[in-house]
Structure formats: C-alpha cells, structure tokens
Design a protein around this motif. Structure first.
Motif, short mmCIF file in Angstrom:
data_model
loop_
_atom_site.label_atom_id
_atom_site.label_comp_id
_atom_site.label_asym_id
_atom_site.label_seq_id
_atom_site.Cartn_x
_atom_site.Cartn_y
_atom_site.Cartn_z
N UNK A 136 33.61 -73.51 -40.80
CA UNK A 136 32.14 -75.25 -40.64
C UNK A 136 32.58 -76.42 -41.67
N UNK A 137 32.69 -76.95 -40.96
CA UNK A 137 32.58 -78.25 -41.76
C UNK A 137 31.51 -78.59 -42.47
N UNK A 138 31.31 -78.86 -43.78
CA UNK A 138 30.61 -78.89 -44.77
C UNK A 138 29.45 -79.79 -43.84
N UNK A 139 28.69 -79.30 -44.20
CA UNK A 139 26.77 -80.28 -43.54
C UNK A 139 27.24 -79.88 -41.70
N UNK A 140 27.74 -79.15 -41.45
CA UNK A 140 27.63 -79.26 -39.77
C UNK A 140 26.85 -78.28 -39.75
N UNK A 141 26.16 -77.53 -38.48
CA UNK A 141 25.56 -76.80 -37.74
C UNK A 141 25.85 -75.87 -38.37
N UNK A 142 27.53 -75.44 -38.54
CA UNK A 142 28.09 -74.28 -38.19
C UNK A 142 28.30 -73.20 -40.23
N UNK A 143 27.76 -74.23 -40.80
CA UNK A 143 27.89 -74.22 -42.60
C UNK A 143 26.63 -72.96 -42.37
N UNK A 144 25.47 -72.94 -42.20
CA UNK A 144 24.59 -72.33 -42.81
C UNK A 144 25.47 -70.36 -42.91
N UNK A 145 25.90 -70.13 -41.61
CA UNK A 145 25.96 -69.02 -41.22
C UNK A 145 27.18 -68.88 -42.77
N UNK A 146 28.21 -69.48 -42.69
CA UNK A 146 29.50 -69.70 -44.04
C UNK A 146 28.81 -68.94 -45.71
N UNK A 167 26.61 -54.85 -31.25
CA UNK A 167 27.72 -56.31 -32.42
C UNK A 167 26.78 -56.01 -33.51
N UNK A 168 27.89 -56.72 -34.28
CA UNK A 168 27.98 -56.49 -35.98
C UNK A 168 28.55 -56.57 -36.64
N UNK A 169 28.51 -56.94 -38.06
CA UNK A 169 29.77 -56.98 -39.23
C UNK A 169 29.43 -55.03 -38.95
N UNK A 170 31.25 -54.75 -39.77
CA UNK A 170 30.86 -53.29 -39.74
C UNK A 170 29.94 -52.69 -40.57
N UNK A 171 31.49 -53.38 -41.77
CA UNK A 171 30.72 -53.08 -42.99
C UNK A 171 30.56 -54.28 -43.99
N UNK A 172 29.56 -54.30 -44.55
CA UNK A 172 29.52 -55.18 -45.92
C UNK A 172 30.90 -55.94 -46.77
N UNK A 173 31.56 -55.02 -47.17
CA UNK A 173 32.87 -55.43 -47.39
C UNK A 173 33.83 -56.25 -46.26
N UNK A 174 33.52 -56.39 -44.99
CA UNK A 174 34.42 -56.61 -43.68
C UNK A 174 33.56 -57.83 -44.47
N UNK A 175 33.41 -58.23 -44.87
CA UNK A 175 33.32 -59.99 -44.49
C UNK A 175 34.05 -60.51 -45.86
N UNK A 176 34.20 -62.12 -45.36
CA UNK A 176 34.66 -63.28 -46.77
C UNK A 176 33.93 -64.37 -46.66
N UNK A 213 24.83 -61.59 -46.46
CA UNK A 213 24.59 -60.48 -45.30
C UNK A 213 23.70 -59.44 -45.36
N UNK A 214 23.91 -58.99 -46.73
CA UNK A 214 23.54 -57.43 -47.22
C UNK A 214 21.63 -58.59 -47.26
N UNK A 215 21.26 -59.57 -47.47
CA UNK A 215 20.17 -59.72 -48.16
C UNK A 215 19.46 -59.52 -46.17
N UNK A 216 20.39 -59.23 -45.31
CA UNK A 216 19.27 -59.50 -43.65
C UNK A 216 20.66 -58.76 -42.98
N UNK A 217 21.52 -58.32 -43.07
CA UNK A 217 22.32 -58.08 -41.63
C UNK A 217 21.82 -58.17 -40.18
N UNK A 218 20.65 -57.67 -39.78
CA UNK A 218 20.52 -57.74 -38.57
C UNK A 218 20.18 -59.55 -37.96
N UNK A 219 19.62 -60.70 -39.16
CA UNK A 219 19.15 -61.72 -39.29
C UNK A 219 21.39 -62.33 -39.26
N UNK A 220 21.74 -61.81 -40.04
CA UNK A 220 23.32 -62.83 -40.27
C UNK A 220 23.80 -61.88 -38.63
#
Lengths: 412, 412
Positions: free
Chosen positions: A212-222, A257-266, A226-233
């Motif tokens: 994500x380019x800083x400040x772009x619309x892609x930044x928020x997900x970066x 669809x979803x992240x396999x587990x919390x540890x699988x996110x960087x 995730x742990x606070x709300x996996x479904x929202x992520x």
C-alpha cells in the motif's frame, strides 16, 4: 583449516552454510530460533523462489517442495486504472513458493543432519568481536540485535528515509487455485497486489501480498488489527480484491475466504537500505554483510530471497577459493556482489515511484505483443537484465521497436 | 460453572477440548509440548482419519487439510503368500492423512486462538490431586508421566504382555503417488505393510507403516538404526517392498527413494492394554481415562485416532448433559465408551494372531465378489461392525453365503 562464522539462518545464511558444508569448509551458524521456534513463528515473508534459486537448491539437495501445487510458470500482470490493461507471460523456469517458516526450519535441520554446527543464541552487536575470535571470517546475514548498524548505511544508494509501502502479506483460504499462475496487479497511486499458490501447513492456500502506498486507499488494511475483528479484516480484503484485483476476486468463495490464522499475517514496512559490505573488527578480522544486511529492498520486485541465495553462492565460491580473509578479499567479493545487487536495488526503488512513461509503454506493448509480455515477466527471474531494460528509455524503446511497436497511440 | 481439566493434547484431549469450547464449557488443556515443540518432534504415529472423524472435524471447524492430495477412497488389500490374493474396495467416505505433528500443533493453536486455556507443563501422577482441585472433573488423555498407571490394567481384556508387532513407521520420498489409494498388505507369519499418501512438511510424500511379527524376517528393519547408515536402511526397505509389497515397489524410484529425514521414523512396539475407565481421587473428585490411556491397541486396525475422537465426543456430550461428575457419571460414560472401544480392542487383538479360517475365507471371497470386498474395506470405517462380522464364523459365513459364496474351493 578455514572456519567461517555465519550469523543468521535465513536464505543467505542457510545457503552459504549448506554450500560450504557441501565443499568441506567448516562453518558454524548462529541463530536465535530452533527449528521448532521457526515452525511456530509469525509468517516472515511471502517468497517466490525463481529458477536460478531452485537450481542452487537442487545442487544443495534441499529441493524438498517440488510439484506440491505450489509452482507457477505463468505471470498475469495487470496495470489497473480507468483503462486497465493486462497480459500474461510464461517464465523461463517455474517459480516455487513455500512457507518460509517451513523452509528455514527444514534447511537448518538439513544443515544439522549433515553434521553442521549450529549455536542457538541471540547475537548482539557487542558480541561480534568475541565470536569473531572463533572464526577466520564472520558473515553477518541477519540485521537483528543491532547487527545492521555495524555496517554503515550508504546514503548514495539509499534514497528513502521511510517505507514507501505498507505491507499486508498473508496466507488465505477460499481462493480457488489458478494452477501454475501468479498475479501481479499494479494499481497506480495505490500500490500492488501479488497472488500465488504456496505450500504451507495446510493445502489449497494462496499467498496474497499487498503493498500500500502510504496515504492511499490501500493503507488502512495494512494497519488493520486482524485479531481485533477477523471477520472485518477478511471482509475488507475481499472488498479490496473486488475493486483492485477482479480476476483474483472472481476466484474468491466468500463463505470460506479468510486469513488462515493470526500468525499467517505480516504487516509492516521496509525502508530500503544499502550498507557497506564489510567492516574490520578490533582484532583485525573482518565481518561481511550478506543478504538483507547488505541491501534490503521493498519486496515489490520479489528479489530478496533470490538475491540472498545468489550472493551467498558468490561468497561461498570466493571463500572456497581463498586462504586469506583480509581487506582485499572483502573488497573483491563486495564488488562482485554489488554488481548483482546494485541493479536490483535500483530496479526495486524505481518500482516504488510512479512508473516512468517508457515503463507504461513497455506494459502497453506487452499487452499487444506476446514476446514483449514474455520479456516483461522474465525480468523477475533475470533482475540484472531487468534494470538494463528499464533503466534507460532508449533501451526500452529500441527493444519495443524491434518487436514491431510503433509507439504509443495518440488519443482520439 | 463446570470446568474440565484435560491432561494431554493428542486427538482425545484436543477433540474433547474443542468440543467443550464450542459448547461454552470451560476446559483447560495441560500438555508438555508447545506447538513449536510439536512441529519439531519425532513422527508420533501414522494416522488415516476416517469419515466419521472428519465429520467431527468439520463440525469443530478444524478440517484444514481437505483435498491436499492426501485422501484415499480406495483400499487395496493383499493377502500375500505362495498364492497371493488381492482385491480393492471403495470406502464409504474418503480417509485423510496428515502428519500428526502438524495436526496436533494446529488444533492446539485453534483451541488457544478461540480463547482456550492451555497450561504447558509436564504432569506426573503425583500432580493429579493438586490439579484436580481446579476442576470438576479430570480427563486423562495421555499416559506419559506415569499417568497410565493410575488406571488399573484389566487383565481380562489385555491378553498380551508384550508387543505383538515391532513397528517401523515412516515418511518416504520416491514412491510415485497412487492418487486416492491406500494399500494394506498382510504377509502371513511376517506382518503387515500399510501405505498411503500423507500431507506433511513437504509434498509428494508417502506414509509407510510396517508391522513386523517378532522373530520374523521383517523384524530386523524395525530394529535397524537409520542414523547409523541411512542408505542401508533405505535399501533394506526397498528390498522389503520388492519381496512383500510388489505393487508398492513398482512405484518406487530407487534413485530418489528414502526416508524424508531421521525425525520422520517411528520404531517401537505397543503392548495392547485396556485399563479401568475412571478412578476416585483422594479429594473425592474423579479422573477419567480417555483415548490410549483407556485402551491402547496395536495400530494394525488403524482405529487409535479415530476411536479417540469418537469417544472424546461421547464424553463431551455426557459432560454437557451433566452437572455432577460423580461415580454414577463416570460409570455411565465408561460403559458407553466401552461399548465402542471393546469391540475395537478385540478386533485389533484378533488381527495380531494368525488369521482364523473364516477370515481367510472372507478375503478369498472378497477377491471374487466386489460387494464382499467393499464390505471388507469398510470395516476400517465401521469398527464395531467389523468385530460383529469377524467375531463369529457363523456371521461371516452367512454374510458370504448371502453374496453367492459357495465355500472354499477344494484343492485339486
């Protein structure tokens, strides 16, 4: 008898250690993680290993993951925007993707099983002098513990003071496989999305790398927790794919669809940095920087692991050919390695900027001429050639003209 | 509010913990291995999980390994000997095989990620009273640390004082996949060979389970020291497959065949043992035996993990339905579980003996009548029915007759 100390058990440290071991040169690897700790750690990166890396792995006998539904021979490139364009090209040799936790742990096990010495400990900058006493040469292949700072950062090759992308890299369920295919989507002013199959702790998983380019619309997900709300992520990631990567989104099953587990996110970001290749220690011995310590780039060009492997072999060959590990040795191998990684740093840094007109023209031509498309995707397996092609508009222009390109169409 | 203590994080402990967690019953799992230690441990078993186990995994949301080239729907049975016979049968539902180190680690991670309590510690028999103070009921699902000995061994259900097979179970490269197929080869007076695809740390791997009758020609490899001479071990295994499992041997590539790594070999033996299902502790609370603690069988029928899962659910349902965990509760669930595992113990123990004439007849008929073959292989997914079929020659005879069987041919 030569004895090399290698600090770090990533690609650079492991490939160097295995190379030296195979040739009968004593080497000790220092690493803070046991294989078990490595297996259970957070996803460290999302890596596609190219044909030249795989060839070295075959020669080292560590090609354990061939043909695991985790290879790709075709790259699907998209330049998104109002008038999106896309093309596919076949790589010269298939790439392969394996969860690097499994890869690191298994290669370290291989090194040990073959009689290699491993010391499991944290190494800090203050420990270097003492450790160097045990060895003829120290190779620093991890930046942890302040080891990075031992090697002066070279401002002339390090144009950025902060990350140019926020990364959000993870492993996902619920994307139908596109066998043997990878995707790279370039979204102007927003960032990039990379997607390919990967062998990990469970089958049928897709690696998704978002930049994500800083400040772009892609930044928020970066920056999303995730742990606070996996479904929202997961919902945010689906929406992002829908908007920016429709060809990937078409393969998403929202029910699974979803992240396999919390540890699988960087998540995080890299400040690209080139450092001096060697330093002289207080006792007169030398420490060489290898891999990310020498030059860390944004992963946008996918060269980090591949260049770590390539340069580990360059260093390994030099070590085998030398009996003295002095200033001349270090200066010599530093230059050999720089000839390879300098262009990669320049290419990677250029990719972080808005694309130059001749690069856009390259992609427009690739969408029309399959041989141009093939040349484009093969830059990812020939990074030095990539920068030769891209660094000068005249070179790109001559290449495109040679393939029948008549220049950019004039708007009606 | 009910709080259950579960000692052990194998199939029994994990399935019970996840079951209770899903239903809102507090449970704490005590285990000596972190996920990382589990990932990096020695192969603990070679397990094919049957349809009923997989259904429970789906309900628990831990079916992470579907469709990873690690399932089998067809079993190829061979009765070796001078006049070998063979047949194939389709299972009712596909089995699946996953490296249990990955399975255990991931299910424990799932339990933790969902808010479960895990205490990482060794538990010894002397610790039981203190731990039981924290819980309404203790479930002992590991025999380590002398926990087995808490539950008296029942001589009337434990006919053997020593292992009846020496096991040599491992993961191998260099066997071309036979997709969706498993093999079970019964070699009279020698032992058994089981073979099926498995999902592990690398792709394309085959699980081979060898069971050697003590004193037979199969025994030496079960006692062979792999590390002392890996090439000799691999050569011996190839030779063994050539002689006893030619259909598997036909898929072996001698150039690449071999154990994947030293940690991927399990040698040893099991003394089949049935134990009391519960004990009263000094403080008046109860401890229940589950899984292998209650009844450990030779793996010859492949029911260990599957019955651990099935009985964990029986116990979980009983816990959810009860408010008092007293003698009556324990006696009741002990009997319910025994009705399931008693026949499995008897079947498993019978399989360790030379086959009775009606069992040989069953196999001869199966080689001629596909519906009989299908019934034979489906015994592995319906173990209670298996013992109903096999425990009495009259039952087997009536079944075979119903399929047109005219009796064993008379030798010419």
């Amino acid at each position: 008898m030569t004895h090399i100390g290698i600090i770090g058990a990533g690609v650079a440290g492991l490939h160097l250690g295995l190379f030296l071991q195979q040739r009968g040169v004593e080497a000790t690897i220092y690493t803070e993680k046991t294989p078990g700790e490595q297996f259970a750690s957070r996803l460290p990166a999302l890596v596609g290993r190219s044909g030249h890396t795989r060839e070295r792995e075959r020669l080292l006998g560590v090609n354990h993951w061939d043909a695991g539904s985790n290879e790709f021979g075709t790259m699907n490139i998209v330049l998104a925007g109002e008038q999106p364009l896309g093309f596919a090209g076949n790589l010269e040799r298939r790439f392969i993707a394996v969860d690097m936790r499994i890869y690191f742990a298994r290669l370290l096990e291989d090194f040990v099983a073959r009689g290699g010495n491993v010391v499991f400990r944290d190494v800090h900058a203050a420990d270097i002098d003492a450790i160097s006493e045990q060895h003829d040469l120290l190779v620093v292949a991890t930046g942890r513990g302040g080891l990075n700072a031992l090697f002066p950062r070279l401002a002339e090759h390090s144009p950025f003071d902060a990350p140019q992308r926020y990364l959000c890299t993870g492993l996902y369920r619920g994307i139908a496989p596109n066998p043997d295919n990878a995707s790279a989507i370039f979204v102007p002013e927003q960032g990039e999305v990379f997607e390919f199959p990967i062998y990990t702790f469970e089958p049928g998983i897709t690696g998704l790398g978002l930049e994500a380019v800083p400040g772009s619309a892609l930044e928020p997900i970066a920056r999303m927790n995730y742990d606070a709300d996996p479904a929202a992520f997961n919902a945010a990631m689906i929406e992002l794919l829908r908007v920016h990567a429709p060809a990937v989104h078409a393969r998403v099953d929202p029910a699974t669809f979803g992240l396999t587990r919390s540890l699988d996110l960087l998540q995080g970001g890299v400040t690209p940095s080139v450092r001096s290749g060697h330093i002289r220690l207080a006792n007169g011995k030398y420490a060489l920087a290898l891999g990310d310590v020498r030059a860390i780039n944004d992963p946008i060009t996918g060269q980090g692991a591949n260049s770590a492997s390539a340069t580990a072999w360059m260093l390994g060959a030099a070590i085998c050919a030398s009996e003295r590990f002095d200033e001349a040795f270090c200066t010599g191998i530093e230059q050999i390695i720089w000839d390879y990684i300098g262009p990669i740093a320049q290419w990677s840094n250029a990719m972080l900027q808005p694309p130059a007109p001749h690069v856009v023209e390259f992609m427009v031509a690739a969408a029309q001429f399959p041989p141009v498309a093939e040349t484009f995707v093969r830059m990812f397996e020939q990074p030095v050639r990539a920068w030769e092609m891209l660094s000068c508009p005249n070179t790109t222009g001559a290449f495109l003209k040679g393939h029948g390109w008549k220049g950019m169409p004039v708007a009606a």
